[in-house]
Design an enzyme around this catalytic site. Structure first.
Site, PDB file in Angstrom:
ATOM      1  N   GLU A 151       0.824  -1.212   0.000  1.00  0.00           N
ATOM      2  CA  GLU A 151       0.000   0.000   0.000  1.00  0.00           C
ATOM      3  C   GLU A 151       0.858   1.263   0.000  1.00  0.00           C
ATOM      4  O   GLU A 151       0.826   2.073   0.921  1.00  0.00           O
ATOM      5  CB  GLU A 151      -0.972  -0.014   1.180  1.00  0.00           C
ATOM      6  N   GLU A 313      -6.456  -7.754  -1.067  1.00  0.00           N
ATOM      7  CA  GLU A 313      -7.130  -7.790   0.231  1.00  0.00           C
ATOM      8  C   GLU A 313      -8.619  -7.555  -0.012  1.00  0.00           C
ATOM      9  O   GLU A 313      -9.011  -6.461  -0.409  1.00  0.00           O
ATOM     10  CB  GLU A 313      -6.579  -6.713   1.178  1.00  0.00           C
TER      11      GLU A 313
END
Length: 686
Positions: A151, A313
């Site tokens: 991320e 995710e």
């Protein structure tokens, strides 16, 4: 050419952290994963302290055991490079690797993503751990690919360590070559800001009023993006060198990062982290919000990077940290619904976060599939159902891509400039939301695309209509491309504040909307920001199509027709500019250019959809209520229609023609009921 993941079937995966669990649990975990048709795990992206427990001493044995056991159970592994969480020995001994606030306060150890990309020393440590890690695992038969970092630009997307100021200067030297060119681009003659030495130039710093030079602020975001990509490239290059048989990806999306350039330059495909409940935890004033369905717009944006992608995710339970975010438990059926939301929009590898909820640390309330007690629960059963369904339909659906004739267009310069410029930034979110919501409710699939320097007419021409609502920054080259799009038959929609800035963010000394004034056949005669005591004017469609009292939101531009081919479609009905044009269209070639002097609202969008005659691609097959999302994945030879019910009550579907439903292998005809949070996948005739 967009880069896609290549899968022969839909695959199911899960994030797994063996370092969090006793080793005697691993075998049972992997066995149960296989029973649920989970065949991929992601691991190791936060494990630097285990892989290099002391400076220069590496130990890769722990994850070798985890990889061996995964392979023995028929599970493949995505490894994450661990650079998002440097170990304490590193940040303690070398504090220059840490990020800092705009005030220069150093962010200390104890969180994640607390480093800066610019530190030469941190880059050296990252190169070393990645090289050693890839060397250790590159030949392991379980490993199929790598996730770079985790991320990028999450937690913070601004960087003000001393190394960042130094790197910014070097970036500016390469971009502008001279201080005179920099001074011109930044307009530093204003307020005597002129620079006479490169050492005088910094990123944003504390000042008497938190309003830095707007041209500096725009370049700051461009620099952060380039610097982030440079940091990721260090790692991608090592993986390409040592493990060319593995694919490379990373997961996002976060601010101040051109993820399209990142994908084009470094990745095999883009990956995304899908948490639909993020769309529900921030209250707004929308009377009819999309809520978790609104996450489809984020997924649509990912499709513009990779038409087929990985969700690294996928939300699988309630979420939140100990002290913030807090998301309630998904209702029965919602995990499955959100999984198919991702699949509809292009996901071919779906990885849930996470296998089991952590019993310690910041994310003890960010729930996974399994609870702390490790006993069966409804989330386990729901994911197992998805696994069974992927076995059934996975080979058919994989590789097909989302179909849309309408696109909502954006670009990074206007996105970044609009963060700082309240005269156009807030309009973008209002207009994009109104268009996407009404297209969704009317079952008209839409793409979200990003205009880039490499965008061609062929990229745009596949869409019947493109909404480019508030491109304040607009070049003549872009205007030429958009004119070509209209000439070949496209319907193009602009909104207020279009075309008044150049690429440096300077306002043009030419009539608005600047580079597209001729295309639209209008000038902006007068304007006002709608704020404080200034109310939005009412707007009325000349043929009465708009509901009475409809407001022209956000910004009001008074338009003046300059071309006889320009038609006034709607006028202002109140304020001192009552009777002046508010919405126009001009025929150009085979298409039309539309200009609306405000932010788009739902009533205005509805009227425009009607005016264009846009309809659902499934209108001949079925009728469905607004709360059901409809979309099609196809590769030309095979097509599948998805119906997703986001409501907490059943939805009535009326079939006009019979169609086979893949999940149940049932022939659907007549009146059928789609359960609350239910899913249908229909096979369409070629």
């Amino acid at each position: 050419m967009a880069k896609s993941i290549r899968m022969d079937e839909l695959r199911l995966g899960v994030c797994y952290y063996p370092e969090h669990w006793p080793e005697d649990l691993w075998e049972d975990d992997f066995r149960r994963m296989r029973e649920m048709n989970i065949t991929v795990v992601r691991m190791a992206e936060f494990a630097w302290a285990m892989l290099e427990p002391e400076e220069g001493r590496f130990d890769f044995s722990f994850f070798v055991r985890a990889l061996d056991l995964a392979h023995a159970n028929g599970i493949q592994v995505i490894l994450g490079t661990p650079t998002a969480t440097p170990p304490a020995w590193l940040t303690h001994k070398y504090p220059e690797v840490l990020n800092a606030s705009v005030d220069g306060v150093i962010y200390r150890h104890g969180m994640r993503r607390h480093y800066n990309y610019s530190s030469p020393l941190y880059r050296q440590f990252c190169e070393r751990i990645v090289r050693n890690m890839v060397e250790a695992y590159k030949d392991h038969p379980a490993v199929i690919g790598w996730q770079i970092d985790n991320e990028l630009n999450c937690e913070t997307n601004v960087f003000y360590a001393e190394a960042d100021h130094v790197a910014f200067r070097e970036w500016l030297k390469e971009r502008y070559a001279s201080l005179s060119a920099l001074n011109k681009a930044w307009g530093t003659v204003f307020w005597s800001q002129t620079y006479t030495d490169w050492e005088q130039v910094h990123l944003t710093r504390p000042m008497v009023n938190p309003s830095p030079n707007p041209h500096l602020a725009l370049d700051e975001k461009r620099f952060i993006s380039d610097n982030t990509i440079s940091f990721a490239k260090l790692q991608a290059d090592i993986i390409r060198e040592l493990a060319p048989q593995h694919w490379v990806t990373t997961n996002g999306t976060f601010g101040h990062l051109d993820n399209h350039e990142l994908t084009d330059r470094l990745l095999d495909f883009f990956s995304y982290d899908s948490y639909p409940q993020f769309s529900t935890i921030f209250p707004g004033d929308d009377d009819n919000p999309l809520r978790d369905r609104g996450w489809s717009m984020s997924l649509s944006n990912v499709r513009s990077m990779s038409p087929n992608f990985c969700v690294m995710e996928q939300q699988s339970g309630p979420g939140g940290w100990v002290n913030r975010i807090g998301m309630s438990a998904p209702r029965p059926g919602q995990i499955r619904l959100w999984s198919y939301q991702s699949v509809l929009h292009g996901t071919d590898l779906l990885v849930y976060f996470r296998w089991r909820t952590a019993t310690f640390g910041t994310e003890i309330y960010w729930h996974g599939i399994n609870d702390y007690h490790n006993q069966p629960n409804r989330r386990v059963r729901e994911v197992a159902q998805v696994g069974d369904e992927f076995r059934k339909i996975g080979a058919a659906v994989a590789g097909t891509v989302y179909q849309a004739d309408v696109a909502i267009m954006q670009d990074y310069d206007n996105l970044w400039d609009g963060e700082f410029d309240e005269w156009h930034g807030p309009l973008r979110w209002r207009s994009m939301g109104a268009w996407y919501k009404q297209l969704q409710y009317r079952h008209i699939p839409a793409d979200v695309i990003t205009l880039r320097p490499a965008t061609t007419l062929a990229d745009l021409a596949k869409y019947k209509a493109i909404v480019y609502p508030h491109p304040a920054i607009m070049s003549d080259e872009t205007a030429k491309l958009l004119t070509q799009y209209v000439d070949q038959g496209g319907q193009l929609f602009f909104g207020a504040r279009t075309g008044y800035k150049n690429l440096d963010g300077h306002c043009y000394m030419r009539p608005l909307p600047g580079p597209v004034a001729e295309l639209c056949g209008i000038n902006v005669e007068d304007f006002t920001l709608i704020k404080g005591t200034v109310s939005a004017a009412q707007v009325q469609w000349k043929d009465g199509r708009l509901p009475a009292g409809t407001k022209a939101e956000g910004f009001n531009e008074v338009l003046r027709v300059e071309d006889p081919d320009t038609e006034v479609v709607a006028e202002y009905a109140s304020e001192y500019y009552a009777g002046a044009p508010a919405l126009t269209k001009r025929a150009a070639g085979k298409g039309q250019a539309w200009y609306y002097g405000a932010a788009y609202s739902e009533p205005v969008v509805d009227a425009l959809i009607d005016a264009l005659g846009l309809a659902s691609p499934a209108s001949d097959l079925l009728d469905a209520p607004a709360e059901v999302e409809l979309g099609i994945r196809s590769d030309g030879a095979r097509s599948y229609l998805f119906l997703l019910n986001y409501a907490d009550r059943p939805a009535a579907i009326r079939f006009k023609q019979a169609a086979r439903e893949l999940l149940t292998d049932e022939l659907m005809a007549g009146e059928r009921e789609l359960p609350a949070y239910g899913v249908m996948v229909l096979e369409l005739e070629a």
